[in-house]
Design an enzyme around this catalytic site. Structure first.
Site, PDB file in Angstrom:
ATOM      1  N   LYS A 284       0.832  -1.211   0.000  1.00 61.91           N
ATOM      2  CA  LYS A 284       0.000   0.000   0.000  1.00 61.91           C
ATOM      3  C   LYS A 284       0.873   1.270   0.000  1.00 61.91           C
ATOM      4  O   LYS A 284       1.900   1.316   0.691  1.00 61.91           O
ATOM      5  CB  LYS A 284      -0.886  -0.059   1.246  1.00 61.91           C
ATOM      6  CG  LYS A 284      -1.741   1.140   1.509  1.00 61.91           C
ATOM      7  CD  LYS A 284      -2.990   1.147   0.669  1.00 61.91           C
ATOM      8  CE  LYS A 284      -3.781   2.445   0.836  1.00 61.91           C
ATOM      9  NZ  LYS A 284      -4.658   2.717  -0.301  1.00 61.91           N
TER      10      LYS A 284
ATOM     11  N   ILE B 107     -10.299   6.234  -0.564  1.00 58.66           N
ATOM     12  CA  ILE B 107      -9.694   5.965   0.744  1.00 58.66           C
ATOM     13  C   ILE B 107      -8.828   7.136   1.199  1.00 58.66           C
ATOM     14  O   ILE B 107      -8.699   7.404   2.391  1.00 58.66           O
ATOM     15  CB  ILE B 107      -8.890   4.637   0.673  1.00 58.66           C
ATOM     16  CG1 ILE B 107      -9.903   3.498   0.489  1.00 58.66           C
ATOM     17  CG2 ILE B 107      -8.029   4.425   1.904  1.00 58.66           C
ATOM     18  CD1 ILE B 107      -9.328   2.160   0.196  1.00 58.66           C
ATOM     19  N   GLY B 108      -8.279   7.859   0.219  1.00 64.60           N
ATOM     20  CA  GLY B 108      -7.449   9.011   0.583  1.00 64.60           C
ATOM     21  C   GLY B 108      -6.058   8.599   1.040  1.00 64.60           C
ATOM     22  O   GLY B 108      -5.401   9.321   1.790  1.00 64.60           O
TER      23      GLY B 108
ATOM     24  N   CYS C  61      -1.567  11.674  -6.829  1.00 62.88           N
ATOM     25  CA  CYS C  61      -1.622  12.276  -5.510  1.00 62.88           C
ATOM     26  C   CYS C  61      -1.666  13.784  -5.720  1.00 62.88           C
ATOM     27  O   CYS C  61      -0.979  14.306  -6.601  1.00 62.88           O
ATOM     28  CB  CYS C  61      -0.353  11.859  -4.771  1.00 62.88           C
ATOM     29  SG  CYS C  61      -0.247  12.498  -3.129  1.00 62.88           S
TER      30      CYS C  61
ATOM     31  N   LYS D 105       3.871   5.454 -11.706  1.00 60.55           N
ATOM     32  CA  LYS D 105       2.469   5.058 -11.918  1.00 60.55           C
ATOM     33  C   LYS D 105       1.652   6.267 -12.338  1.00 60.55           C
ATOM     34  O   LYS D 105       1.486   7.224 -11.562  1.00 60.55           O
ATOM     35  CB  LYS D 105       1.908   4.419 -10.646  1.00 60.55           C
ATOM     36  CG  LYS D 105       0.542   3.784 -10.867  1.00 60.55           C
ATOM     37  CD  LYS D 105       0.155   2.880  -9.715  1.00 60.55           C
ATOM     38  CE  LYS D 105      -1.186   2.229  -9.942  1.00 60.55           C
ATOM     39  NZ  LYS D 105      -1.595   1.368  -8.834  1.00 60.55           N
TER      40      LYS D 105
ATOM     41  N   GLY E 276      -5.663  -6.121  -9.586  1.00 62.46           N
ATOM     42  CA  GLY E 276      -6.096  -5.295  -8.468  1.00 62.46           C
ATOM     43  C   GLY E 276      -7.437  -5.723  -7.910  1.00 62.46           C
ATOM     44  O   GLY E 276      -7.526  -6.674  -7.120  1.00 62.46           O
ATOM     45  N   THR E 277      -8.499  -5.044  -8.373  1.00 63.01           N
ATOM     46  CA  THR E 277      -9.849  -5.259  -7.844  1.00 63.01           C
ATOM     47  C   THR E 277     -10.272  -6.731  -7.883  1.00 63.01           C
ATOM     48  O   THR E 277     -11.012  -7.181  -7.008  1.00 63.01           O
ATOM     49  CB  THR E 277     -10.836  -4.387  -8.654  1.00 63.01           C
ATOM     50  OG1 THR E 277     -10.425  -3.023  -8.493  1.00 63.01           O
ATOM     51  CG2 THR E 277     -12.262  -4.529  -8.172  1.00 63.01           C
TER      52      THR E 277
HETATM   53  C1  FMN Z   1      -9.337  -0.157  -2.674  1.00 58.37           C
HETATM   54  C2  FMN Z   1      -8.232   0.279  -3.585  1.00 58.37           C
HETATM   55  C3  FMN Z   1      -7.113   0.932  -3.036  1.00 58.37           C
HETATM   56  C4  FMN Z   1      -6.077   1.351  -3.876  1.00 58.37           C
HETATM   57  N1  FMN Z   1      -4.986   1.975  -3.333  1.00 58.37           N
HETATM   58  C5  FMN Z   1      -3.954   2.334  -4.125  1.00 58.37           C
HETATM   59  C6  FMN Z   1      -2.792   2.942  -3.567  1.00 58.37           C
HETATM   60  O1  FMN Z   1      -2.653   3.134  -2.359  1.00 58.37           O
HETATM   61  N2  FMN Z   1      -1.798   3.298  -4.427  1.00 58.37           N
HETATM   62  C7  FMN Z   1      -1.853   3.072  -5.784  1.00 58.37           C
HETATM   63  O2  FMN Z   1      -0.903   3.398  -6.513  1.00 58.37           O
HETATM   64  N3  FMN Z   1      -2.951   2.492  -6.324  1.00 58.37           N
HETATM   65  C8  FMN Z   1      -3.990   2.128  -5.540  1.00 58.37           C
HETATM   66  N4  FMN Z   1      -5.090   1.530  -6.095  1.00 58.37           N
HETATM   67  C9  FMN Z   1      -5.161   1.362  -7.567  1.00 58.37           C
HETATM   68  C10 FMN Z   1      -4.819  -0.061  -8.022  1.00 58.37           C
HETATM   69  O3  FMN Z   1      -3.478  -0.391  -7.712  1.00 58.37           O
HETATM   70  C11 FMN Z   1      -5.045  -0.203  -9.551  1.00 58.37           C
HETATM   71  O4  FMN Z   1      -4.145   0.665 -10.224  1.00 58.37           O
HETATM   72  C12 FMN Z   1      -6.467   0.163  -9.980  1.00 58.37           C
HETATM   73  O5  FMN Z   1      -7.407  -0.343  -9.054  1.00 58.37           O
HETATM   74  C13 FMN Z   1      -6.814  -0.373 -11.371  1.00 58.37           C
HETATM   75  O6  FMN Z   1      -6.642  -1.773 -11.453  1.00 58.37           O
HETATM   76  P1  FMN Z   1      -7.838  -2.840 -11.210  1.00 58.37           P
HETATM   77  O7  FMN Z   1      -8.984  -2.438 -12.104  1.00 58.37           O
HETATM   78  O8  FMN Z   1      -7.233  -4.163 -11.575  1.00 58.37           O
HETATM   79  O9  FMN Z   1      -8.197  -2.745  -9.774  1.00 58.37           O
HETATM   80  C14 FMN Z   1      -6.144   1.110  -5.284  1.00 58.37           C
HETATM   81  C15 FMN Z   1      -7.262   0.452  -5.808  1.00 58.37           C
HETATM   82  C16 FMN Z   1      -8.299   0.033  -4.991  1.00 58.37           C
HETATM   83  C17 FMN Z   1      -9.487  -0.675  -5.606  1.00 58.37           C
END
Ligand code: FMN
Length: 308
Positions: A50, A76-77, A134, A168, A269-270
């Site tokens: 994270k 989530i912030g 960010c 990223k 991810g999701t």
């Molecule tokens: C609940 C949640 C928290 C996330 N927190 C971060 C984070 O802290 N830092 C980050 O670079 N991406 C964060 N992401 C983005 C994911 O790493 C990913 O780039 C994004 O969800 C798209 O991929 P997906 O459709 O496979 O989830 C978060 C995504 C989700 C769903």
């Protein structure tokens, strides 16, 4: 089961060798240490912890995540304990894990990012992912929307660590190629394309927004075409720049699609929220695709889109 091995799954991002193209995406596998208890980490090429900032961030008020029927919203912030506490609490647990862990840095200015990267580098992390989604302290705009600001952050991180760096970016960019070129020039070893897409949702009974912050990050299967478009555009325009594709991948077929578009590795991810062990299934599906199509290595797939 032989189909869950990572044989023939090797890939690379610049000078960094990965045993598998699957990257456990940031924010969806906690600190990685917790995720190890529920899945087989050995099938991933890397897992991203994270995002962490220079000082503790409290995050937003609940509700911070919401299902939207298709995909999910999160706002989530970037709640996190700050890099000092992170290094102390998480650092010792990283080394024994059966997967290379990447740290993810955030900050409100380039100096904060650099400080985080420097501290992350004192642990066993194998790379630093620079999360440019960010808000910039100066103008409140996401760094990743501004090529100059994104490059300044990457330059500062480059000076602060000798580890490989992935930048990223965001699919919300007006022109993601321009931002990708700027961060590569500033020292990023690869780009991660991308992050969540801005979205919102409303409860028609309570008439309230689904998220306390109203607008949040939309992720999951429906954003895959947006992420694929980003990967394809950058791989065509900047052929030497390695890419991690992320957005909506949840099957072996999705991973093949990202590789064809030009990604060398693919974030999951999701999809982990529905099934924490999905990575094992994805690897088995990839093996089946490769044997059906006579593909011996992923190099044969990366960027191998056929023209009409
Ligand atoms: C609940 C949640 C928290 C996330 N927190 C971060 C984070 O802290 N830092 C980050 O670079 N991406 C964060 N992401 C983005 C994911 O790493 C990913 O780039 C994004 O969800 C798209 O991929 P997906 O459709 O496979 O989830 C978060 C995504 C989700 C769903």
């Amino acid at each position: 089961m032989t189909t869950a091995t990572t044989d023939h799954m090797e890939t690379r991002l610049g000078n960094l060798d990965l045993r598998s193209p699957l990257i456990a995406a940031c924010g969806t596998v906690g600190s990685v240490v917790d995720f190890a208890a529920v899945t087989d980490l050995a099938i991933y090429g890397a897992a991203v912890a994270k995002s962490v900032s220079g000082t503790p961030w409290p995050g937003r008020q609940p509700p911070r995540v919401a299902a939207t029927g298709t995909g999910m919203l999160n706002g989530i912030g970037i709640q996190n304990p700050g890099v000092d506490a992170w290094v102390e609490e998480m650092g010792p647990g990283l080394e024994p894990l059966p997967v290379p862990v990447w740290g993810s840095a955030v900050g409100r200015d380039a100096d904060e990012y650099a400080r985080v990267a420097e501290h992350l580098s004192s642990t066993a992390v194998a790379a630093v992912e620079v999360n440019l989604s960010c808000p910039n302290l100066e103008n409140g705009r996401m760094f990743a929307l501004d090529a100059g600001a994104a490059a300044a952050v990457v330059r500062a991180v480059r000076a602060a660590t000798t580890l490989p760096i992935g930048a990223k970016l965001t699919p919300n960019s007006e022109d993601i190629v321009v931002v990708a070129a700027a961060v590569a020039e500033a020292g990023a070893d690869w780009v991660v394309l991308g992050n969540t897409v801005w979205g919102a949702g409303f409860d028609i009974e309570t008439r309230r927004p689904l998220l306390s912050g109203v607008v949040g990050g939309y992720s999951g299967a429906p954003i895959k075409p947006i992420a694929l478009r980003c990967v394809w555009e950058v791989s065509r325009a900047l052929p030497g720049l390695p890419i991690v594709g992320i957005g909506g991948a949840g099957s072996g077929a999705d991973v093949v699609e990202f590789l064809l578009a030009g990604a060398s590795a693919v974030g999951i991810g999701t999809a982990h929220f529905a099934s924490p062990r999905i990575g094992t299934r994805i690897i088995a599906q990839l093996h089946r695709y490769m044997s059906k199509h006579g593909v011996r290595s992923l190099d044969e797939l990366i960027g191998a889109v056929e023209p009409w």
